[in-house]
Design an enzyme around this catalytic site. Structure first.
Site, short mmCIF file in Angstrom:
data_model
loop_
_atom_site.label_atom_id
_atom_site.label_comp_id
_atom_site.label_asym_id
_atom_site.label_seq_id
_atom_site.Cartn_x
_atom_site.Cartn_y
_atom_site.Cartn_z
N CYS A 297 -0.46 7.04 7.39
CA CYS A 297 -1.82 6.51 7.38
C CYS A 297 -2.81 7.59 7.82
O CYS A 297 -2.55 8.33 8.78
CB CYS A 297 -1.90 5.31 8.31
SG CYS A 297 -3.56 4.61 8.48
N TYR B 23 20.88 21.77 38.38
CA TYR B 23 19.44 21.97 38.40
C TYR B 23 18.94 22.63 37.11
O TYR B 23 17.91 22.25 36.55
CB TYR B 23 19.05 22.82 39.61
CG TYR B 23 17.56 22.85 39.85
CD1 TYR B 23 16.90 21.75 40.37
CD2 TYR B 23 16.82 23.98 39.55
CE1 TYR B 23 15.53 21.77 40.59
CE2 TYR B 23 15.44 24.01 39.76
CZ TYR B 23 14.81 22.90 40.28
OH TYR B 23 13.46 22.91 40.48
N CYS C 181 -4.77 5.91 11.48
CA CYS C 181 -4.14 5.91 12.81
C CYS C 181 -3.36 7.19 13.10
O CYS C 181 -2.91 7.41 14.22
CB CYS C 181 -3.24 4.70 12.98
SG CYS C 181 -1.81 4.64 11.86
N THR D 210 0.81 -1.22 0.00
CA THR D 210 0.00 0.00 0.00
C THR D 210 0.84 1.27 0.00
O THR D 210 0.31 2.35 -0.24
CB THR D 210 -0.91 0.03 1.25
OG1 THR D 210 -0.08 0.05 2.43
CG2 THR D 210 -1.83 -1.18 1.27
N TRP E 167 25.34 22.86 42.27
CA TRP E 167 23.93 22.57 42.49
C TRP E 167 23.05 23.31 41.50
O TRP E 167 22.19 22.72 40.83
CB TRP E 167 23.52 22.95 43.93
CG TRP E 167 22.05 22.77 44.15
CD1 TRP E 167 21.41 21.62 44.50
CD2 TRP E 167 21.02 23.77 44.00
NE1 TRP E 167 20.05 21.83 44.56
CE2 TRP E 167 19.78 23.14 44.27
CE3 TRP E 167 21.03 25.13 43.67
CZ2 TRP E 167 18.57 23.82 44.22
CZ3 TRP E 167 19.81 25.81 43.62
CH2 TRP E 167 18.60 25.16 43.89
N CYS F 23 -2.84 0.70 14.76
CA CYS F 23 -3.73 1.05 13.65
C CYS F 23 -4.89 0.05 13.55
O CYS F 23 -4.68 -1.17 13.61
CB CYS F 23 -2.95 1.06 12.34
SG CYS F 23 -3.94 1.62 10.93
N ASP G 106 22.36 18.54 46.73
CA ASP G 106 21.04 18.94 47.19
C ASP G 106 20.73 18.33 48.55
O ASP G 106 20.88 17.12 48.77
CB ASP G 106 20.00 18.47 46.17
CG ASP G 106 18.61 18.94 46.51
OD1 ASP G 106 18.25 20.05 46.10
OD2 ASP G 106 17.89 18.19 47.21
#
Length: 530
Positions: free
Chosen positions: A66, A429, A69, A31, A425, A39, A445
């Site tokens: 598709c 972060y 889906c 296809t 630190w 799907c 920490d």
């Protein structure tokens, strides 16, 4: 070459196993269509199937998406991140427009990541089965397909929003890929409306997802005028090149995903703001892979089992997150939030209610250029911290790429640590929240050290904690999130605070006694981090 087991993929497709949605795509030779594993179409014969780790790989091989889906609504999982952080960083840059039609090329992208362009192409082929350019083009097409299906934007605005330089190019690509003009794929019959009136898009994730913890994290840090949480909805202002706008995010009812409503002055900002939403709400995390890895550790296994959908919240904007992190040094969450509120009120750009549609959203976060020239000590903080904020703002104003991914976590952290007043630190972060480094781990920490204490209550040193965390790589950021949540859930001890806390190097950590804020927020994971 792509590491997929065809037999396993075919079995998952036969059973339409939702756990594999986003992990691979099935291309059917008869296809010339590629589909998601879930799907609903009739299952093709095994010998007619080829399996790709990404939609871009299938599309580059000549298959079209598709229409049943809808691959554009598949969870954008990064299950390969543990083996190629370079690809993860490259995809983050591509999502922010790094390879748009009028953007930089692959060589420039590779330079920013510290690798050669041939190496970058090889990594993309190995992990995604497609070139960087093909990935960018597929993202563009699938985003346009989503806009056509879910919104009432005029065709010209869909083309601009999805990164096409002209409507003609937009039409040509869709005719070549789908065999029909884009208008034929339109589902919405609502009256045409621009982005300023509001565009709602579905952003999928792979369950489980701990929405309550995510919302509590955002609510505990919401700055008045900039953002607020109400009735399960997160709202905030956004700054775009075309002016201020607003975003609202809710959990989609009955679906595995979020609904983001965006009110923006120009449609060109849509991809960037959607990428920001994805970053903040961490929708791309493959929780199955992360849980399996962290659950090997005896300490983390019960924590992961207790909160299987716990995500690592991101920062909306790198500069904003960095400023908030510095404001949180050596103070409680409530105090840091108060400082942030005063900063936004004093220096944030006023936003007209007409741009946000919400009377509570009146300010945008201050720009680096504004904060770089202001005397921030007037906000009521130590002079050293005010100087750190001003220096950080000046560096961010001079380097627009400051908060974008680099070659390694170590390089990212060292770049931030070169800014006076930012130690390990804060740098870790920022890397965790803003740069989305999944292996970032702020080992100094206080709350992490408290959560890692032994049965006698003895806490490890930061160096010992870092060694302990080596086994959690490359998902140490998620390990930190679980440890923060576990610490916040413990009963509050009775503490007697010294009148003058001992200073830390670079003033680079939250106050030890209140590392997670008041224990009335004990149910909130990471309750003391900005």
């Amino acid at each position: 070459m792509n590491g997929l087991d065809p037999s396993a993929c075919y079995r998952a497709m036969q059973t339409r196993d939702a756990r594999f949605d986003g992990r691979f795509f099935t291309a059917v030779r008869t296809t010339r269509i590629y589909c998601r594993p879930i799907c609903p179409a009739r299952t093709p014969r095994f010998e007619n199937c080829t399996f790709y780790p990404s939609a871009a790989g299938a599309q580059e091989a000549g298959y079209r998406p598709c229409l049943r889906c809808r691959p554009e609504t598949s969870p954008d999982l990064a299950f390969w991140r543990g083996t190629s952080n370079t690809v993860a960083r490259a995809l983050a840059l591509i999502a922010e427009g790094g390879l748009d039609e009028d953007g930089a090329g692959v060589s420039e992208l590779a330079d920013r990541l510290g690798v050669g362009d041939r190496q970058l192409r090889r990594l993309f082929q190995q992990h995604l089965g497609a070139s960087p350019v093909a990935v960018a083009q597929t993202r563009r097409v699938l985003f346009a397909r989503q806009l056509l299906h879910e919104t009432a934007l005029p065709m010209a605005q869909v083309a601009l929003a999805s990164g096409f330089r002209s409507v003609r190019r937009f039409n040509d690509v869709f005719r070549a890929l789908y065999g029909r003009p884009p208008g034929a794929l339109r589902r919405s019959r609502a009256p045409m409306a621009g982005a300023a009136a509001g565009v709602t898009l579905f952003i999928p994730y792979q369950p489980p997802y701990d929405w309550e913890s995510m919302l509590a994290h955002l609510e505990a840090r919401a700055l008045p005028g900039l953002e607020h949480v109400e009735a399960g909805r997160y709202r905030r202002t956004v700054a775009t090149p075309g002016g201020p706008g607003a975003v609202e995010v809710v959990r989609a009812s009955g679906r595995e995903g979020l609904l983001a409503t965006l009110r923006l002055p120009a449609v060109q900002a849509l991809p960037t703001v959607v990428a920001q939403v994805r970053r903040v709400f961490d929708v791309g995390a493959d929780m199955a892979v992360i849980q399996a890895h962290l659950s090997r550790d005896a300490l983390l296994a019960p924590l992961v089992a207790q909160r299987p959908g716990l995500r690592a919240p991101g920062g909306w904007d790198g500069f904003e997150l960095a400023i908030r992190a510095v404001l949180g040094q050596q103070v409680t969450l409530a105090a840091a939030r108060g400082l942030g509120a005063r900063l936004v009120a004093a220096y944030g750009e006023p936003v007209d209610v007409g741009a946000t549609g919400d009377a509570l959203l009146t300010r945008a976060f201050p720009r680096p250029e504004r904060l770089a020239r202001e005397d921030l000590s007037a906000l009521g903080m130590p002079a050293a911290r005010a100087r750190t904020l001003s220096t950080l703002a000046a560096v961010a104003a001079a380097d627009p790429l400051l908060f974008q991914p680099r070659a390694t976590l170590e390089e990212t952290v060292e770049r931030f640590k070169r800014i006076p007043g930012i130690g390990d630190w804060t740098a870790q972060y920022i890397a965790l929240r803003a740069v989305r480094e999944t292996d970032a781990f702020p080992s100094a920490d206080v709350a992490l050290l408290r959560a890692l204490a032994d049965a006698r209550g003895a806490r490890p040193s930061p160096e010992e904690a870092l060694r302990r965390a080596e086994a959690w790589s490359p998902w140490r950021a998620y390990a930190a999130q679980h440890l923060w949540a576990a610490d916040a859930a413990r009963p509050a001890p009775l503490l007697r605070l010294p009148r003058s806390p001992a200073p830390r190097r670079d003033d680079d950590a939250p106050a030890a006694a209140f590392a997670h804020g008041p224990r009335s927020h004990a149910h909130r994971p990471d309750a003391g981090r900005l």
